[in-house]
Every structure is written in C-alpha cells, then in structure tokens.
Motif scaffolding. Structure first.
Motif, PDB file in Angstrom:
ATOM      1  N   SER A 106       0.884  -1.221  -0.068  1.00  0.00           N
ATOM      2  CA  SER A 106       0.074   0.010   0.087  1.00  0.00           C
ATOM      3  C   SER A 106       0.906   1.256  -0.171  1.00  0.00           C
ATOM      4  O   SER A 106       0.571   2.312   0.562  1.00  0.00           O
ATOM      5  CB  SER A 106      -0.951  -0.103   1.158  1.00  0.00           C
ATOM      6  OG  SER A 106      -0.151  -0.061   2.557  1.00  0.00           O
ATOM      7  N   VAL A 107       2.146   1.132  -0.457  1.00  0.00           N
ATOM      8  CA  VAL A 107       2.943   2.161  -0.785  1.00  0.00           C
ATOM      9  C   VAL A 107       3.144   2.547  -1.962  1.00  0.00           C
ATOM     10  O   VAL A 107       3.258   1.869  -3.121  1.00  0.00           O
ATOM     11  CB  VAL A 107       4.193   1.887   0.027  1.00  0.00           C
ATOM     12  CG1 VAL A 107       5.361   2.892  -0.139  1.00  0.00           C
ATOM     13  CG2 VAL A 107       4.100   1.442   1.568  1.00  0.00           C
ATOM     14  N   PHE A 108       3.390   3.885  -2.212  1.00  0.00           N
ATOM     15  CA  PHE A 108       3.667   4.448  -3.652  1.00  0.00           C
ATOM     16  C   PHE A 108       4.680   5.726  -3.749  1.00  0.00           C
ATOM     17  O   PHE A 108       4.980   6.417  -2.611  1.00  0.00           O
ATOM     18  CB  PHE A 108       2.466   4.982  -4.459  1.00  0.00           C
ATOM     19  CG  PHE A 108       2.003   6.057  -3.858  1.00  0.00           C
ATOM     20  CD1 PHE A 108       2.151   7.457  -4.323  1.00  0.00           C
ATOM     21  CD2 PHE A 108       0.770   5.819  -2.865  1.00  0.00           C
ATOM     22  CE1 PHE A 108       1.349   8.551  -3.885  1.00  0.00           C
ATOM     23  CE2 PHE A 108      -0.090   6.821  -2.611  1.00  0.00           C
ATOM     24  CZ  PHE A 108       0.364   8.635  -2.955  1.00  0.00           C
ATOM     25  N   LEU A 109       5.429   5.902  -4.776  1.00  0.00           N
ATOM     26  CA  LEU A 109       6.385   7.000  -4.714  1.00  0.00           C
ATOM     27  C   LEU A 109       5.966   8.007  -5.336  1.00  0.00           C
ATOM     28  O   LEU A 109       5.125   7.762  -6.512  1.00  0.00           O
ATOM     29  CB  LEU A 109       7.734   6.588  -5.499  1.00  0.00           C
ATOM     30  CG  LEU A 109       8.756   5.529  -4.869  1.00  0.00           C
ATOM     31  CD1 LEU A 109       9.594   4.938  -5.832  1.00  0.00           C
ATOM     32  CD2 LEU A 109       9.444   6.519  -3.844  1.00  0.00           C
ATOM     33  N   HIS A 110       5.777   9.059  -5.065  1.00  0.00           N
ATOM     34  CA  HIS A 110       4.943  10.383  -5.871  1.00  0.00           C
ATOM     35  C   HIS A 110       6.394  11.360  -6.246  1.00  0.00           C
ATOM     36  O   HIS A 110       7.265  11.705  -5.508  1.00  0.00           O
ATOM     37  CB  HIS A 110       4.266  11.048  -4.874  1.00  0.00           C
ATOM     38  CG  HIS A 110       3.840  12.427  -5.556  1.00  0.00           C
ATOM     39  ND1 HIS A 110       3.677  13.617  -4.843  1.00  0.00           N
ATOM     40  CD2 HIS A 110       3.501  12.656  -6.644  1.00  0.00           C
ATOM     41  CE1 HIS A 110       3.302  14.513  -5.676  1.00  0.00           C
ATOM     42  NE2 HIS A 110       3.304  14.218  -6.798  1.00  0.00           N
TER      43      HIS A 110
END
Length: 137
Positions: A106-110
C-alpha cells in the motif's frame, strides 16, 4: 537496496525533479518527503495523492485483481495490478509509482517533475527501478 531516504535522494537526481515522497495510500501519510510540494504542504499533498492512488488501484477498470489473490483472477486471467499513474499539468507531471512489498503493498512513490526540464519517459523508467529496490523497514 536503498531505504526511503536514499531512494528519495536518488529520485531528486532526476533532471527536473521538484519534489518527491513515499506515501502509504491506505492512511494517506507521507513516510518520507524531499524537495518542494505542489501546494506547499507535504502532508496535504500525501493525503491528496493517496486518494488518487487508492481510487486507481481499487478500480477493476484499471486493476484487474484476482478475487482469490494477486496471481490469478477467478476467470483464469492473470492479474494486472496498476504500476503507475501519471497526471499532467500545464507546468509539470505527477507520477505515482506503486511499490510492491512483502506485506500489503500500500505504498507508492510520488514524483513531481517539471515539464520544461524533466524527461517523463526517463523518469518513469528510473522510478520503476527505484521502486523495485526500495526497502521498507
């Protein structure tokens, strides 16, 4: 394998990078930030981008997820989770790159990238490489 801080430093080496963060899209919390924020507030930006990530990742039109798990859907077709989301604005690009983890993914790079100075294709490839190597402790 880089941790969050090292990963964000590498992201900021991309030409045109204005700001970046690692965000938990379930809670909307920024796990790490660097550089500028589009609205001047990294925490607000994390919450806003988490909404976009959640809406995209949970919609069957975009993410063909399996009913019984990530490997295969109930109709036998392979699952195709969303890899990234790109939003273009008049002066920049916002790229959300989902990070696969051993736990709940549930992690993303922005990445906030300048449209005039950045290279979207190169940034997308590099962000994908960093997402694969990112270690979350």
């Amino acid at each position: 394998m880089p941790g969050i801080d090292e990963c964000l430093l590498e992201v900021m080496r991309l030409p045109g990078a204005r700001g970046a963060s690692v965000v938990d899209w379930t809670s909307g919390l920024a796990l790490g930030t660097i550089g500028e924020s589009p609205n001047g507030d990294h925490e607000a930006t994390a919450a806003e981008t988490a909404e976009v990530a959640r809406m995209t990742a949970e919609q069957p039109a975009f993410a063909r997820l399996a009913a019984g798990g990530p490997a295969e859907r109930s109709d036998g077709a392979p699952s195709t989770p969303v890899e990234d989301v790109i939003v273009t604005t008049q002066d920049g690009y916002h790229m959300l790159r989902f990070v696969e983890t051993a736990f709940d993914s549930s992690v993303f790079l922005h990445l906030w990238l300048s449209r005039s100075e950045g290279n979207l294709a190169m940034a997308r490839l590099r962000l994908g490489e960093l997402a694969e190597r990112l270690v979350l402790a």
